[in-house]
Scaffold this motif. Structure first.
Motif, PDB file in Angstrom:
ATOM      1  N   TRP A 178      -4.733  -2.261   9.547  1.00 18.84           N
ATOM      2  CA  TRP A 178      -3.829  -1.424   9.116  1.00 18.84           C
ATOM      3  C   TRP A 178      -4.214  -0.818   9.651  1.00 18.84           C
ATOM      4  N   ASN A 179      -4.684   0.313   9.171  1.00 18.95           N
ATOM      5  CA  ASN A 179      -4.834   1.369  10.036  1.00 18.95           C
ATOM      6  C   ASN A 179      -4.389   2.183  11.258  1.00 18.95           C
ATOM      7  N   ASP A 180      -4.643   1.241  11.841  1.00 21.14           N
ATOM      8  CA  ASP A 180      -4.782   1.735  13.370  1.00 21.14           C
ATOM      9  C   ASP A 180      -2.940   1.194  14.378  1.00 21.14           C
ATOM     10  N   ALA A 181      -2.474   0.543  13.371  1.00 20.73           N
ATOM     11  CA  ALA A 181      -1.591  -0.206  13.654  1.00 20.73           C
ATOM     12  C   ALA A 181      -0.047   1.101  14.157  1.00 20.73           C
ATOM     13  N   ALA A 182       0.320   0.772  15.652  1.00 22.37           N
ATOM     14  CA  ALA A 182       0.869   1.613  16.250  1.00 22.37           C
ATOM     15  C   ALA A 182       2.097   2.721  15.382  1.00 22.37           C
ATOM     16  N   ASP A 183       2.391   1.653  14.161  1.00 21.08           N
ATOM     17  CA  ASP A 183       3.729   2.450  13.475  1.00 21.08           C
ATOM     18  C   ASP A 183       3.227   3.205  12.027  1.00 21.08           C
ATOM     19  N   GLN A 184       1.865   3.483  12.353  1.00 19.36           N
ATOM     20  CA  GLN A 184       1.184   3.528  11.182  1.00 19.36           C
ATOM     21  C   GLN A 184       1.000   4.718  10.508  1.00 19.36           C
ATOM     22  N   THR A 185       1.551   5.730  10.028  1.00 16.76           N
ATOM     23  CA  THR A 185       1.551   7.327   9.199  1.00 16.76           C
ATOM     24  C   THR A 185      -0.068   7.408   8.525  1.00 16.76           C
ATOM     25  N   ALA A 186       0.559   8.882   8.212  1.00 19.19           N
ATOM     26  CA  ALA A 186      -0.449   9.384   7.438  1.00 19.19           C
ATOM     27  C   ALA A 186      -0.052   9.054   6.073  1.00 19.19           C
ATOM     28  N   ALA A 187       1.679   9.393   5.822  1.00 20.31           N
ATOM     29  CA  ALA A 187       1.749   9.532   4.544  1.00 20.31           C
ATOM     30  C   ALA A 187       1.521   8.169   4.103  1.00 20.31           C
ATOM     31  N   HIS A 188       1.744   7.167   5.062  1.00 25.80           N
ATOM     32  CA  HIS A 188       1.942   5.734   3.989  1.00 25.80           C
ATOM     33  C   HIS A 188       0.899   5.567   3.521  1.00 25.80           C
ATOM     34  N   VAL A 189      -0.380   5.826   4.634  1.00 24.89           N
ATOM     35  CA  VAL A 189      -1.779   5.312   3.965  1.00 24.89           C
ATOM     36  C   VAL A 189      -1.884   6.230   2.819  1.00 24.89           C
ATOM     37  N   ILE A 190      -1.687   7.154   2.596  1.00 23.24           N
ATOM     38  CA  ILE A 190      -2.175   7.728   1.545  1.00 23.24           C
ATOM     39  C   ILE A 190      -1.299   7.346   0.268  1.00 23.24           C
ATOM     40  N   THR A 191       0.932   7.060   0.178  1.00 26.83           N
ATOM     41  CA  THR A 191       1.313   6.747  -0.652  1.00 26.83           C
ATOM     42  C   THR A 191       1.226   5.131  -0.957  1.00 26.83           C
ATOM     43  N   THR A 192       0.413   4.377   0.037  1.00 28.03           N
ATOM     44  CA  THR A 192      -0.131   3.229  -0.510  1.00 28.03           C
ATOM     45  C   THR A 192      -1.601   3.025  -1.221  1.00 28.03           C
ATOM     46  N   LEU A 193      -2.653   4.102  -0.800  1.00 26.38           N
ATOM     47  CA  LEU A 193      -3.834   4.810  -1.432  1.00 26.38           C
ATOM     48  C   LEU A 193      -3.619   4.528  -2.967  1.00 26.38           C
ATOM     49  N   ARG A 194      -2.379   5.805  -3.399  1.00 32.08           N
ATOM     50  CA  ARG A 194      -2.199   5.704  -4.341  1.00 32.08           C
ATOM     51  C   ARG A 194      -1.642   4.784  -5.273  1.00 32.08           C
ATOM     52  N   ALA A 195      -0.686   4.536  -4.407  1.00 34.83           N
ATOM     53  CA  ALA A 195      -0.100   3.060  -5.496  1.00 34.83           C
ATOM     54  C   ALA A 195      -1.070   1.898  -5.859  1.00 34.83           C
ATOM     55  N   ALA A 196      -2.046   1.723  -4.962  1.00 38.37           N
ATOM     56  CA  ALA A 196      -3.015   0.663  -4.969  1.00 38.37           C
ATOM     57  C   ALA A 196      -3.544   0.387  -6.625  1.00 38.37           C
ATOM     58  N   ALA A 197      -4.236   2.655  -6.599  1.00 41.30           N
ATOM     59  CA  ALA A 197      -4.927   2.328  -7.531  1.00 41.30           C
ATOM     60  C   ALA A 197      -4.180   2.720  -9.166  1.00 41.30           C
ATOM     61  N   ASP A 198      -3.237   2.952  -8.241  1.00 42.86           N
ATOM     62  CA  ASP A 198      -1.983   3.093  -9.950  1.00 42.86           C
ATOM     63  C   ASP A 198      -2.461   1.341 -10.330  1.00 42.86           C
ATOM     64  N   GLU A 199      -1.662   0.706  -9.539  1.00 42.11           N
ATOM     65  CA  GLU A 199      -1.934  -0.724  -9.991  1.00 42.11           C
ATOM     66  C   GLU A 199      -3.521  -1.063 -10.285  1.00 42.11           C
ATOM     67  N   TRP A 200      -4.360  -0.780  -9.984  1.00 44.18           N
ATOM     68  CA  TRP A 200      -5.539  -1.470 -10.216  1.00 44.18           C
ATOM     69  C   TRP A 200      -5.697  -0.510 -12.096  1.00 44.18           C
ATOM     70  N   ASP A 201      -5.364   0.329 -11.950  1.00 44.99           N
ATOM     71  CA  ASP A 201      -5.356   1.339 -13.243  1.00 44.99           C
ATOM     72  C   ASP A 201      -4.682   0.633 -14.481  1.00 44.99           C
ATOM     73  N   TYR A 202      -3.386   0.183 -14.044  1.00 41.86           N
ATOM     74  CA  TYR A 202      -2.651  -0.988 -14.473  1.00 41.86           C
ATOM     75  C   TYR A 202      -3.008  -1.827 -14.952  1.00 41.86           C
ATOM     76  N   ALA A 203      -3.564  -2.747 -14.631  1.00 39.97           N
ATOM     77  CA  ALA A 203      -3.525  -3.716 -14.887  1.00 39.97           C
ATOM     78  C   ALA A 203      -5.143  -3.995 -15.318  1.00 39.97           C
ATOM     79  N   HIS A 204      -5.761  -2.972 -15.208  1.00 44.95           N
ATOM     80  CA  HIS A 204      -7.277  -3.020 -15.921  1.00 44.95           C
ATOM     81  C   HIS A 204      -7.345  -2.180 -17.025  1.00 44.95           C
TER      82      HIS A 204
END
Length: 173
Positions: free
Chosen positions: A115-141
């Motif tokens: 996923w990280n190494d996909a040709a169209d992957q950007t740092a901004a998308h990775v950072i946004t995704t990490l934060r969104a996953a963290a928010d989902e964890w916090d909300y679910a738990h």
């Protein structure tokens, strides 16, 4: 002698341990990537820096262990939460159809590297995704006490409880 000159130990009902959650690791990885940058094709950029640009998995490792290339990570106390953060991110990406769910026994880090190494992957998308996953964890738990306290705060402020409001309230504590 005054009683405060010889303070006793901490009160019996206090606990000085900090619980690190997968959300903490995910947010820490996002911060690492924001500061140091994203690299593809390796855990870390081979530039000799103490904290080089990293891949998603490399940033998760730095957030969990506090260093690049930790020695014997599977024997360290941080290992379980590091693995839990990896698995949670993989499952989060699978739910959003960004990766194909893995086969039983498939290495999680390989899926995250792909996923990280996909040709169209950007740092901004990775950072946004990490934060969104963290928010989902916090909300679910979220604990029942936290949800009740947040709801009481909403009633006091005459506002409606929302997921975003809860996450903002949780982050402000």
């Amino acid at each position: 002698m005054h009683r405060t000159q010889n303070p006793t130990g901490p009160a019996a009902d206090t606990d000085n341990t900090t619980v690190v959650t997968p959300a903490d690791i995910l947010r820490g990885a996002a911060c690492y990537l924001e500061i140091h940058g994203l690299v593809k094709g390796a855990y870390y950029a081979p530039d000799g820096q103490a904290f080089p640009p990293a891949s998603t998995v490399g940033a998760l490792s730095c957030a969990a262990f506090g260093e690049t290339h930790p020695a014997l990570p599977c024997r360290r106390p941080e290992w379980p939460v590091f693995r839990k953060a990896q698995r949670y991110l993989r499952d989060y990406l699978a739910r959003r159809h960004e990766i194909i769910p893995g086969e039983p026994g498939e290495f999680v880090f390989l899926q995250l590297h792909n996923w990280n190494d996909a040709a169209d992957q950007t740092a901004a998308h990775v950072i946004t995704t990490l934060r969104a996953a963290a928010d989902e964890w916090d909300y679910a738990h979220a604990s029942e006490d936290d949800l009740e306290t947040y709801a009481e705060a909403c009633i006091a402020n005459e506002t409606h409880p929302t997921r975003e409001g809860f996450l903002a309230w949780l982050g402000a504590r």
